[in-house]
Design a protein around this motif. Structure first.
Motif, mmCIF file in Angstrom:
data_model
loop_
_atom_site.group_PDB
_atom_site.id
_atom_site.type_symbol
_atom_site.label_atom_id
_atom_site.label_comp_id
_atom_site.label_asym_id
_atom_site.label_seq_id
_atom_site.Cartn_x
_atom_site.Cartn_y
_atom_site.Cartn_z
ATOM 1 N N GLN A 68 -8.197 3.708 13.022
ATOM 2 C CA GLN A 68 -6.800 4.637 12.409
ATOM 3 C C GLN A 68 -6.788 4.323 11.191
ATOM 4 O O GLN A 68 -5.780 4.729 10.487
ATOM 5 C CB GLN A 68 -5.572 4.434 13.350
ATOM 6 C CG GLN A 68 -5.763 5.314 14.480
ATOM 7 C CD GLN A 68 -6.450 4.620 15.507
ATOM 8 O OE1 GLN A 68 -6.126 3.468 15.852
ATOM 9 N NE2 GLN A 68 -7.220 4.949 16.465
ATOM 10 N N LEU A 69 -7.216 3.214 10.496
ATOM 11 C CA LEU A 69 -7.133 2.525 9.254
ATOM 12 C C LEU A 69 -7.582 3.783 8.090
ATOM 13 O O LEU A 69 -8.598 4.030 8.223
ATOM 14 C CB LEU A 69 -7.785 1.259 9.030
ATOM 15 C CG LEU A 69 -7.143 0.151 10.018
ATOM 16 C CD1 LEU A 69 -7.832 -0.988 9.728
ATOM 17 C CD2 LEU A 69 -5.677 -0.309 9.711
ATOM 18 N N GLY A 70 -6.841 3.653 6.828
ATOM 19 C CA GLY A 70 -7.208 4.430 5.885
ATOM 20 C C GLY A 70 -8.077 3.645 5.073
ATOM 21 O O GLY A 70 -8.464 2.259 5.252
ATOM 22 N N ASP A 71 -8.024 3.958 3.540
ATOM 23 C CA ASP A 71 -8.722 2.997 2.723
ATOM 24 C C ASP A 71 -7.948 2.355 1.482
ATOM 25 O O ASP A 71 -7.523 3.272 0.525
ATOM 26 C CB ASP A 71 -9.832 3.556 2.015
ATOM 27 C CG ASP A 71 -10.896 3.752 3.053
ATOM 28 O OD1 ASP A 71 -11.195 2.892 3.713
ATOM 29 O OD2 ASP A 71 -11.735 4.856 3.103
ATOM 30 N N PRO A 72 -6.959 1.321 1.729
ATOM 31 C CA PRO A 72 -5.812 0.895 0.763
ATOM 32 C C PRO A 72 -6.501 0.813 -0.706
ATOM 33 O O PRO A 72 -7.801 0.353 -0.708
ATOM 34 C CB PRO A 72 -5.320 -0.101 1.287
ATOM 35 C CG PRO A 72 -6.195 -1.015 2.448
ATOM 36 C CD PRO A 72 -7.199 0.213 2.651
ATOM 37 N N GLN A 73 -5.853 1.137 -1.640
ATOM 38 C CA GLN A 73 -6.392 0.639 -3.182
ATOM 39 C C GLN A 73 -6.293 -0.729 -3.304
ATOM 40 O O GLN A 73 -7.406 -0.968 -4.118
ATOM 41 C CB GLN A 73 -5.533 1.575 -4.080
ATOM 42 C CG GLN A 73 -5.530 2.831 -4.174
ATOM 43 C CD GLN A 73 -4.717 3.536 -5.136
ATOM 44 O OE1 GLN A 73 -3.712 2.825 -5.881
ATOM 45 N NE2 GLN A 73 -4.935 4.908 -5.620
ATOM 46 N N ASN A 74 -5.744 -1.360 -2.675
ATOM 47 C CA ASN A 74 -5.711 -2.979 -2.719
ATOM 48 C C ASN A 74 -5.476 -3.415 -1.319
ATOM 49 O O ASN A 74 -4.221 -3.541 -0.964
ATOM 50 C CB ASN A 74 -4.670 -3.368 -3.914
ATOM 51 C CG ASN A 74 -4.683 -4.756 -4.046
ATOM 52 O OD1 ASN A 74 -4.671 -5.696 -3.394
ATOM 53 N ND2 ASN A 74 -4.755 -5.085 -5.511
ATOM 54 N N VAL A 75 -6.619 -4.135 -0.969
ATOM 55 C CA VAL A 75 -6.488 -4.828 0.360
ATOM 56 C C VAL A 75 -5.349 -6.108 0.399
ATOM 57 O O VAL A 75 -4.626 -5.982 1.444
ATOM 58 C CB VAL A 75 -7.879 -5.182 0.681
ATOM 59 C CG1 VAL A 75 -7.609 -6.199 2.181
ATOM 60 C CG2 VAL A 75 -8.688 -4.039 1.065
ATOM 61 N N LYS A 76 -5.446 -6.764 -0.758
ATOM 62 C CA LYS A 76 -4.602 -7.876 -0.567
ATOM 63 C C LYS A 76 -3.200 -7.450 -0.766
ATOM 64 O O LYS A 76 -2.212 -7.902 0.299
ATOM 65 C CB LYS A 76 -4.702 -8.545 -2.048
ATOM 66 C CG LYS A 76 -3.777 -9.836 -2.108
ATOM 67 C CD LYS A 76 -4.050 -10.552 -3.249
ATOM 68 C CE LYS A 76 -3.033 -11.897 -3.261
ATOM 69 N NZ LYS A 76 -3.375 -12.734 -4.566
ATOM 70 N N ASN A 77 -2.768 -6.215 -1.297
ATOM 71 C CA ASN A 77 -1.395 -5.574 -1.194
ATOM 72 C C ASN A 77 -1.035 -5.334 0.011
ATOM 73 O O ASN A 77 -0.008 -5.419 0.590
ATOM 74 C CB ASN A 77 -1.319 -4.565 -2.366
ATOM 75 C CG ASN A 77 -0.598 -4.873 -3.598
ATOM 76 O OD1 ASN A 77 -0.839 -6.141 -4.246
ATOM 77 N ND2 ASN A 77 0.272 -4.050 -4.177
ATOM 78 N N TYR A 78 -2.019 -4.685 0.406
ATOM 79 C CA TYR A 78 -2.032 -3.833 1.906
ATOM 80 C C TYR A 78 -1.489 -5.193 3.064
ATOM 81 O O TYR A 78 -0.359 -5.131 3.806
ATOM 82 C CB TYR A 78 -3.184 -3.283 2.572
ATOM 83 C CG TYR A 78 -3.098 -2.729 3.960
ATOM 84 C CD1 TYR A 78 -2.742 -1.545 4.113
ATOM 85 C CD2 TYR A 78 -3.361 -3.617 4.868
ATOM 86 C CE1 TYR A 78 -2.760 -0.924 5.565
ATOM 87 C CE2 TYR A 78 -3.410 -3.017 6.299
ATOM 88 C CZ TYR A 78 -3.087 -1.770 6.404
ATOM 89 O OH TYR A 78 -3.200 -1.376 7.626
ATOM 90 N N LEU A 79 -2.181 -6.442 2.823
ATOM 91 C CA LEU A 79 -2.058 -7.445 3.635
ATOM 92 C C LEU A 79 -0.538 -7.980 3.430
ATOM 93 O O LEU A 79 -0.023 -8.431 4.469
ATOM 94 C CB LEU A 79 -3.202 -8.528 3.689
ATOM 95 C CG LEU A 79 -4.530 -8.246 4.134
ATOM 96 C CD1 LEU A 79 -5.379 -9.007 3.580
ATOM 97 C CD2 LEU A 79 -4.333 -7.620 5.629
ATOM 98 N N PHE A 80 -0.165 -8.206 2.289
ATOM 99 C CA PHE A 80 0.928 -9.096 1.737
ATOM 100 C C PHE A 80 2.371 -7.930 2.528
ATOM 101 O O PHE A 80 3.110 -8.696 2.871
ATOM 102 C CB PHE A 80 1.024 -9.017 0.382
ATOM 103 C CG PHE A 80 0.579 -10.362 -0.165
ATOM 104 C CD1 PHE A 80 -0.572 -10.781 0.133
ATOM 105 C CD2 PHE A 80 1.262 -10.907 -1.136
ATOM 106 C CE1 PHE A 80 -0.988 -12.273 -0.266
ATOM 107 C CE2 PHE A 80 0.720 -12.340 -1.858
ATOM 108 C CZ PHE A 80 -0.270 -12.665 -1.155
ATOM 109 N N LYS A 81 2.276 -6.762 1.994
ATOM 110 C CA LYS A 81 3.005 -5.726 2.693
ATOM 111 C C LYS A 81 3.338 -5.782 4.046
ATOM 112 O O LYS A 81 4.111 -6.069 4.724
ATOM 113 C CB LYS A 81 2.884 -4.350 2.117
ATOM 114 C CG LYS A 81 4.044 -3.312 2.545
ATOM 115 C CD LYS A 81 3.766 -1.928 2.070
ATOM 116 C CE LYS A 81 4.867 -1.094 2.484
ATOM 117 N NZ LYS A 81 4.429 0.434 1.667
#
Length: 205
Positions: A68-81
């Motif tokens: 179900q995952l999308g494609d975040p513009q910034n993976v690091k930001n996604y993980l930090f959030k």
């Protein structure tokens, strides 16, 4: 732990492979970002087990929800959030609160690594103590924004995403933090802390 800066050209490939069910891609993402997440988490809590558990939960959730995952513009930001949310939820559970609600009053410990070349060794400890005492007079939100901006080289847009505030709010938090430092520090110490922040940013450029 020193944050690991990732090779931005390889991240979309790792993410794509993870979504396809490649366990090695999850492992690669973990190696790239675990240290940075741990460093971030250590500012919220001294409980190493809690930090590690939250990191594990983030990656387990990613793997479980990979289809179900999308494609975040910034993976690091996604993980930090995601990690930040996990830390807050875990803290609330430990305090036996039923619902998750972020407030201004949460722990976030700021620290400085002062380069020896900038100041003589005998004055280093005293200066670090003065600066850290002043940093800890700021709000937790201000300290966190400073950490993300100057130690993780995040843009204001990225800070807003991680901290779940508007971009305007991110600028406002940072502006108030700098104003507070200017009011609380001597001119010499204020100039020096700006130099330290500048050096931290340059290290990631």
């Amino acid at each position: 732990m020193t944050p690991i800066r990732s090779n931005t050209e390889t991240i979309p490939l790792h993410w794509s492979l993870l979504k396809q069910g490649e366990a090695s891609a999850l492992e690669s993402l973990y190696r790239l970002y675990a240290n940075a997440l741990y460093n971030y988490g250590s500012k919220f809590s001294a409980d190493q087990d809690l930090i590690k558990e939250c990191i594990q939960e983030v990656f387990v959730a990613i793997w479980t929800r990979r289809a179900q995952l999308g494609d975040p513009q910034n993976v690091k930001n996604y993980l930090f959030k995601a990690f930040r949310l996990s830390v807050f939820k875990k803290a609330n559970l430990l305090q036996k609160q039923v619902s998750y609600e972020e407030t201004e009053h949460y722990p976030f410990q700021a620290s400085l690594n002062i380069e020896e070349e900038m100041i003589t060794a005998e004055n280093n400890a005293a200066l670090k103590e003065r600066l850290e005492i002043t940093l800890n007079k700021l709000s937790a939100r201000q300290r966190e924004a400073i950490f993300l901006k100057f130690y993780e080289a995040q843009s204001y847009e990225e800070i807003a995403e991680i901290m779940n505030i508007t971009v305007k709010g991110a600028y406002k938090v940072m502006g108030r933090a700098i104003d507070a430092l200017r009011d609380l520090l001597s001119k010499e110490d204020f100039f020096l802390i700006l130099m330290l922040f500048s050096i931290k940013t340059d290290h990631f450029s």
